[in-house]
Design a protein around this motif. Structure first.
Motif, PDB file in Angstrom:
ATOM      1  N   ALA A  22      -1.578  16.745 -33.014  1.00 51.93           N
ATOM      2  CA  ALA A  22      -2.281  16.290 -34.204  1.00 51.93           C
ATOM      3  C   ALA A  22      -3.292  17.343 -34.658  1.00 51.93           C
ATOM      4  O   ALA A  22      -3.726  17.328 -35.812  1.00 51.93           O
ATOM      5  CB  ALA A  22      -3.000  14.970 -33.929  1.00 51.93           C
ATOM      6  N   MET A  23      -3.665  18.239 -33.756  1.00 50.28           N
ATOM      7  CA  MET A  23      -4.568  19.345 -34.108  1.00 50.28           C
ATOM      8  C   MET A  23      -3.711  20.500 -34.592  1.00 50.28           C
ATOM      9  O   MET A  23      -2.737  20.897 -33.932  1.00 50.28           O
ATOM     10  CB  MET A  23      -5.387  19.773 -32.884  1.00 50.28           C
ATOM     11  N   GLY A  24      -4.056  21.037 -35.746  1.00 51.10           N
ATOM     12  CA  GLY A  24      -3.265  22.123 -36.294  1.00 51.10           C
ATOM     13  C   GLY A  24      -3.257  23.352 -35.402  1.00 51.10           C
ATOM     14  O   GLY A  24      -4.258  23.682 -34.757  1.00 51.10           O
ATOM     15  N   GLU A  25      -2.119  24.035 -35.350  1.00 50.74           N
ATOM     16  CA  GLU A  25      -2.030  25.255 -34.555  1.00 50.74           C
ATOM     17  C   GLU A  25      -2.977  26.304 -35.128  1.00 50.74           C
ATOM     18  O   GLU A  25      -3.065  26.505 -36.338  1.00 50.74           O
ATOM     19  CB  GLU A  25      -0.598  25.782 -34.554  1.00 50.74           C
ATOM     20  N   GLY A  26      -3.701  26.967 -34.233  1.00 54.17           N
ATOM     21  CA  GLY A  26      -4.635  27.998 -34.651  1.00 54.17           C
ATOM     22  C   GLY A  26      -6.032  27.482 -34.930  1.00 54.17           C
ATOM     23  O   GLY A  26      -6.921  28.264 -35.269  1.00 54.17           O
ATOM     24  N   GLU A  27      -6.266  26.158 -34.782  1.00 51.86           N
ATOM     25  CA  GLU A  27      -7.576  25.579 -35.037  1.00 51.86           C
ATOM     26  C   GLU A  27      -8.116  24.910 -33.778  1.00 51.86           C
ATOM     27  O   GLU A  27      -7.358  24.551 -32.876  1.00 51.86           O
ATOM     28  CB  GLU A  27      -7.494  24.551 -36.169  1.00 51.86           C
ATOM     29  N   PHE A  28      -9.433  24.727 -33.735  1.00 52.40           N
ATOM     30  CA  PHE A  28     -10.057  24.042 -32.610  1.00 52.40           C
ATOM     31  C   PHE A  28     -11.103  23.071 -33.126  1.00 52.40           C
ATOM     32  O   PHE A  28     -11.568  23.154 -34.268  1.00 52.40           O
ATOM     33  CB  PHE A  28     -10.696  25.040 -31.638  1.00 52.40           C
ATOM     34  N   LEU A  29     -11.467  22.143 -32.263  1.00 53.20           N
ATOM     35  CA  LEU A  29     -12.563  21.214 -32.535  1.00 53.20           C
ATOM     36  C   LEU A  29     -13.327  21.017 -31.242  1.00 53.20           C
ATOM     37  O   LEU A  29     -12.734  20.780 -30.195  1.00 53.20           O
ATOM     38  CB  LEU A  29     -12.039  19.869 -33.038  1.00 53.20           C
ATOM     39  N   THR A  30     -14.633  21.123 -31.318  1.00 50.30           N
ATOM     40  CA  THR A  30     -15.477  20.823 -30.167  1.00 50.30           C
ATOM     41  C   THR A  30     -16.713  20.099 -30.669  1.00 50.30           C
ATOM     42  O   THR A  30     -17.012  20.104 -31.867  1.00 50.30           O
ATOM     43  CB  THR A  30     -15.872  22.097 -29.399  1.00 50.30           C
ATOM     44  N   GLY A  31     -17.417  19.438 -29.768  1.00 49.57           N
ATOM     45  CA  GLY A  31     -18.619  18.722 -30.176  1.00 49.57           C
ATOM     46  C   GLY A  31     -18.991  17.639 -29.195  1.00 49.57           C
ATOM     47  O   GLY A  31     -18.402  17.494 -28.120  1.00 49.57           O
ATOM     48  N   ALA A  32     -19.978  16.851 -29.577  1.00 49.00           N
ATOM     49  CA  ALA A  32     -20.460  15.748 -28.741  1.00 49.00           C
ATOM     50  C   ALA A  32     -19.693  14.482 -29.106  1.00 49.00           C
ATOM     51  O   ALA A  32     -20.206  13.591 -29.796  1.00 49.00           O
ATOM     52  CB  ALA A  32     -21.961  15.564 -28.944  1.00 49.00           C
ATOM     53  N   PHE A  33     -18.452  14.408 -28.669  1.00 52.27           N
ATOM     54  CA  PHE A  33     -17.574  13.299 -29.044  1.00 52.27           C
ATOM     55  C   PHE A  33     -18.153  11.949 -28.615  1.00 52.27           C
ATOM     56  O   PHE A  33     -18.038  10.961 -29.333  1.00 52.27           O
ATOM     57  CB  PHE A  33     -16.189  13.483 -28.418  1.00 52.27           C
ATOM     58  N   ASN A  34     -18.757  11.901 -27.433  1.00 50.58           N
ATOM     59  CA  ASN A  34     -19.221  10.632 -26.893  1.00 50.58           C
ATOM     60  C   ASN A  34     -20.533  10.157 -27.499  1.00 50.58           C
ATOM     61  O   ASN A  34     -20.924   8.999 -27.319  1.00 50.58           O
ATOM     62  CB  ASN A  34     -19.373  10.731 -25.374  1.00 50.58           C
ATOM     63  N   LEU A  35     -21.238  11.015 -28.241  1.00 48.44           N
ATOM     64  CA  LEU A  35     -22.527  10.648 -28.822  1.00 48.44           C
ATOM     65  C   LEU A  35     -22.514  10.609 -30.340  1.00 48.44           C
ATOM     66  O   LEU A  35     -23.190   9.782 -30.958  1.00 48.44           O
ATOM     67  CB  LEU A  35     -23.614  11.634 -28.362  1.00 48.44           C
ATOM     68  N   ALA A  36     -21.772  11.496 -30.958  1.00 48.11           N
ATOM     69  CA  ALA A  36     -21.870  11.684 -32.404  1.00 48.11           C
ATOM     70  C   ALA A  36     -20.800  10.953 -33.191  1.00 48.11           C
ATOM     71  O   ALA A  36     -20.775  11.057 -34.418  1.00 48.11           O
ATOM     72  CB  ALA A  36     -21.820  13.178 -32.725  1.00 48.11           C
ATOM     73  N   ALA A  37     -19.904  10.211 -32.533  1.00 41.88           N
ATOM     74  CA  ALA A  37     -18.869   9.460 -33.247  1.00 41.88           C
ATOM     75  C   ALA A  37     -18.539   8.201 -32.472  1.00 41.88           C
ATOM     76  O   ALA A  37     -18.766   8.113 -31.257  1.00 41.88           O
ATOM     77  CB  ALA A  37     -17.616  10.312 -33.443  1.00 41.88           C
ATOM     78  N   GLN A  38     -18.011   7.208 -33.183  1.00 42.40           N
ATOM     79  CA  GLN A  38     -17.653   5.947 -32.531  1.00 42.40           C
ATOM     80  C   GLN A  38     -16.516   5.283 -33.297  1.00 42.40           C
ATOM     81  O   GLN A  38     -16.479   5.304 -34.533  1.00 42.40           O
ATOM     82  CB  GLN A  38     -18.859   5.005 -32.468  1.00 42.40           C
ATOM     83  N   ILE A  39     -15.583   4.696 -32.553  1.00 42.11           N
ATOM     84  CA  ILE A  39     -14.477   3.936 -33.141  1.00 42.11           C
ATOM     85  C   ILE A  39     -14.803   2.453 -33.032  1.00 42.11           C
ATOM     86  O   ILE A  39     -15.158   1.959 -31.954  1.00 42.11           O
ATOM     87  CB  ILE A  39     -13.147   4.239 -32.421  1.00 42.11           C
ATOM     88  N   PHE A  40     -14.698   1.723 -34.146  1.00 45.46           N
ATOM     89  CA  PHE A  40     -14.913   0.283 -34.158  1.00 45.46           C
ATOM     90  C   PHE A  40     -13.584  -0.414 -34.431  1.00 45.46           C
ATOM     91  O   PHE A  40     -13.004  -0.261 -35.509  1.00 45.46           O
ATOM     92  CB  PHE A  40     -15.928  -0.100 -35.243  1.00 45.46           C
ATOM     93  N   ASP A  41     -13.108  -1.189 -33.475  1.00 45.33           N
ATOM     94  CA  ASP A  41     -11.863  -1.933 -33.636  1.00 45.33           C
ATOM     95  C   ASP A  41     -12.165  -3.289 -34.263  1.00 45.33           C
ATOM     96  O   ASP A  41     -12.936  -4.084 -33.716  1.00 45.33           O
ATOM     97  CB  ASP A  41     -11.161  -2.125 -32.287  1.00 45.33           C
ATOM     98  N   ARG A  42     -11.572  -3.529 -35.417  1.00 43.48           N
ATOM     99  CA  ARG A  42     -11.710  -4.830 -36.076  1.00 43.48           C
ATOM    100  C   ARG A  42     -10.605  -5.769 -35.624  1.00 43.48           C
ATOM    101  O   ARG A  42     -10.818  -6.960 -35.424  1.00 43.48           O
ATOM    102  CB  ARG A  42     -11.633  -4.644 -37.607  1.00 43.48           C
ATOM    103  N   MET A  43      -9.394  -5.250 -35.471  1.00 50.48           N
ATOM    104  CA  MET A  43      -8.265  -6.029 -34.980  1.00 50.48           C
ATOM    105  C   MET A  43      -7.363  -5.114 -34.166  1.00 50.48           C
ATOM    106  O   MET A  43      -6.941  -4.060 -34.647  1.00 50.48           O
ATOM    107  CB  MET A  43      -7.470  -6.633 -36.142  1.00 50.48           C
ATOM    108  N   ASP A  44      -7.121  -5.496 -32.925  1.00 53.04           N
ATOM    109  CA  ASP A  44      -6.208  -4.723 -32.094  1.00 53.04           C
ATOM    110  C   ASP A  44      -4.791  -4.816 -32.667  1.00 53.04           C
ATOM    111  O   ASP A  44      -4.522  -5.615 -33.566  1.00 53.04           O
ATOM    112  CB  ASP A  44      -6.233  -5.234 -30.655  1.00 53.04           C
ATOM    113  N   VAL A  45      -3.901  -4.008 -32.119  1.00 50.81           N
ATOM    114  CA  VAL A  45      -2.529  -4.005 -32.627  1.00 50.81           C
ATOM    115  C   VAL A  45      -1.932  -5.412 -32.560  1.00 50.81           C
ATOM    116  O   VAL A  45      -1.959  -6.071 -31.524  1.00 50.81           O
ATOM    117  CB  VAL A  45      -1.647  -3.027 -31.820  1.00 50.81           C
ATOM    118  N   GLU A  46      -1.412  -5.865 -33.695  1.00 52.05           N
ATOM    119  CA  GLU A  46      -0.835  -7.204 -33.808  1.00 52.05           C
ATOM    120  C   GLU A  46       0.611  -7.089 -34.270  1.00 52.05           C
ATOM    121  O   GLU A  46       0.919  -6.352 -35.203  1.00 52.05           O
ATOM    122  CB  GLU A  46      -1.637  -8.027 -34.818  1.00 52.05           C
TER     123      GLU A  46
END
Length: 404
Positions: free
Chosen positions: A335-359
């Motif tokens: 899912a990450m494009g070839e030739g690119e990178f991503l780094t950072g404070a994933f556990n502090l600076a972003a959050q996923i909120f689930d409204r409905m699990d897979v149904e």
């Protein structure tokens, strides 16, 4: 047939043992009768019992053998017959005296088709289950490979019961703190805040299946369930990383991340250098980097980097530890494009909120499904992604730009 043969064998062994017992009792009976002129009641009872068991066992074996013969005849009736079998079984052949070397012709009815191995294929218009050479069916459905999803593991989880997630973020801090003399006016600092909203988005798709196929292939329902769920997670990972925030797309991390801007350029810069400088950029933003996201191709190149002596710098074929660089875990995903990178404070600076699990829902009341004996399978989930601090993430090109 196999079960009958096993039972007949067991009874045969038992019959041999009973016969031996009867022989021994007969010898004992004759000896005592000759010596005493009579035998005890106990011995007589044993002889009668042994003879009765011998008769019962013999009868049971005979019945099982008749049953086995009937089953063989029935099985032969269902087996494919070649042309010789058809001729021999024909009434005209049975009525012909061939003992004197008869010559002539016999007409028998057969299917008007060439008898070849091609008749075993569906392409030849034959059913694989009724053809002359039926194929060996492998159980189940052979599925394509599934991508391993790992981005969620980096990001803080959360749940919501609303249609959007709001969060207040500090947007400005004027820090006027300073040493102050006794009795002097204290400097005034200032803080500014802003309210941000991230909407809950729906990821979904449907499948169409007939009532007949779901009845005739029960495993298909669970297969659609598994593949449909995988399809959602595939899109989810791409949305978390690359969603552009337009329309019904999530606002992904990469589009919001800060562009890579190194503090300095080392001599003979490599990809490993650039990733270390990206960590530095996150640290200078006052956040601790918690991992890297790379395309598998780029990570393979980094692991295969060697020093002048031909030794691997990063890669270690015998290491039981998972992929890591600069003491941070490396997540590999296409899912990450070839030739690119991503780094950072994933556990502090972003959050996923689930409204409905897979149904997964199954319905025949969609449009004209009821009339057509069709079912609609709907698979969906709802979630929101909040990127609290875009400056805590850095993205850019993995490899340094080569200047001519």
């Amino acid at each position: 047939m196999a079960e009958l043969a096993e039972r007949i064998g067991e009874l045969g062994a038992s019959l041999a043992s009973i016969k031996e017992q009867v022989g021994n009792l007969a010898t004992d009976f004759t000896t005592k009768l000759s010596a005493n002129g009579e035998v005890s009641a106990e011995l007589t009872t044993k002889v009668d019992k042994a003879l009765s068991e011998l008769g019962d066992t013999t009868t049971r074996i005979g019945e099982l053998e008749k049953r086995a013969a009937r089953e063989r005849e029935h099985a032969n009736d269902n087996e494919p017959r070649d042309i010789g079998d058809i001729v021999v079984d024909s009434d005209k052949f049975k009525a012909t005296d061939v003992s004197g070397g008869w010559r002539g012709s016999i007409r028998v009815g057969m299917e008007r088709a060439d008898i070849t191995s091609a008749n075993t294929t569906v392409g030849a218009g034959r059913s694989a289950g009724t053809s002359l050479v039926p194929g060996a069916r492998v159980a189940g459905i052979v599925a394509p490979p599934n991508r391993q999803f790992t981005i969620r593991d980096l990001i803080a989880p959360g749940r919501t019961s609303a249609s959007s997630v709001e969060f207040v973020k500090e947007t400005g801090f004027t820090n006027s703190a300073a040493p102050v003399a006794e009795g002097a006016q204290k400097p005034k600092s200032d803080l500014t805040f802003n309210l941000f909203t991230t909407p809950v988005r729906t990821l979904a798709h449907i499948f169409k299946a007939s009532r007949q196929i779901l009845d005739d292939a029960p495993a298909l329902a669970s297969y659609i369930n598994a593949r449909g769920t995988y399809g959602l997670k595939f899109i989810e990972e791409n949305q978390i990383l690359n969603g552009d925030g337009t329309g019904q797309n999530l606002n992904g991390i990469v589009p919001q991340a800060t562009a890579f801007a190194p503090e300095f350029a080392p001599d003979n810069e490599t990809a490993i250098d650039r990733l270390r400088l990206a960590i530095l950029q996150v640290i200078l933003a006052e956040y601790p980097a918690s991992g890297f996201v790379l395309n598998p191709i780029d990570w393979a190149r980094i692991e295969l980097t060697k020093d002048l002596g031909g030794n691997y710098i990063v890669g270690n074929a015998n290491s039981p530890i998972g992929p890591s660089l600069w003491n941070l875990p490396v997540v590999q995903t296409q899912a990450m494009g070839e030739g690119e990178f991503l780094t950072g404070a994933f556990n502090l600076a972003a959050q996923i909120f689930d409204r409905m699990d897979v149904e997964v829902l199954l319905s025949s009341e969609n449009v004209d499904d009821f009339e057509k004996n069709m079912f609609t399978v709907r698979i969906e989930e709802r979630l929101a992604l909040a990127v609290y601090r875009p400056e805590a993430f850095v993205t850019g090109d993995v490899n340094p730009t080569v200047t001519p």
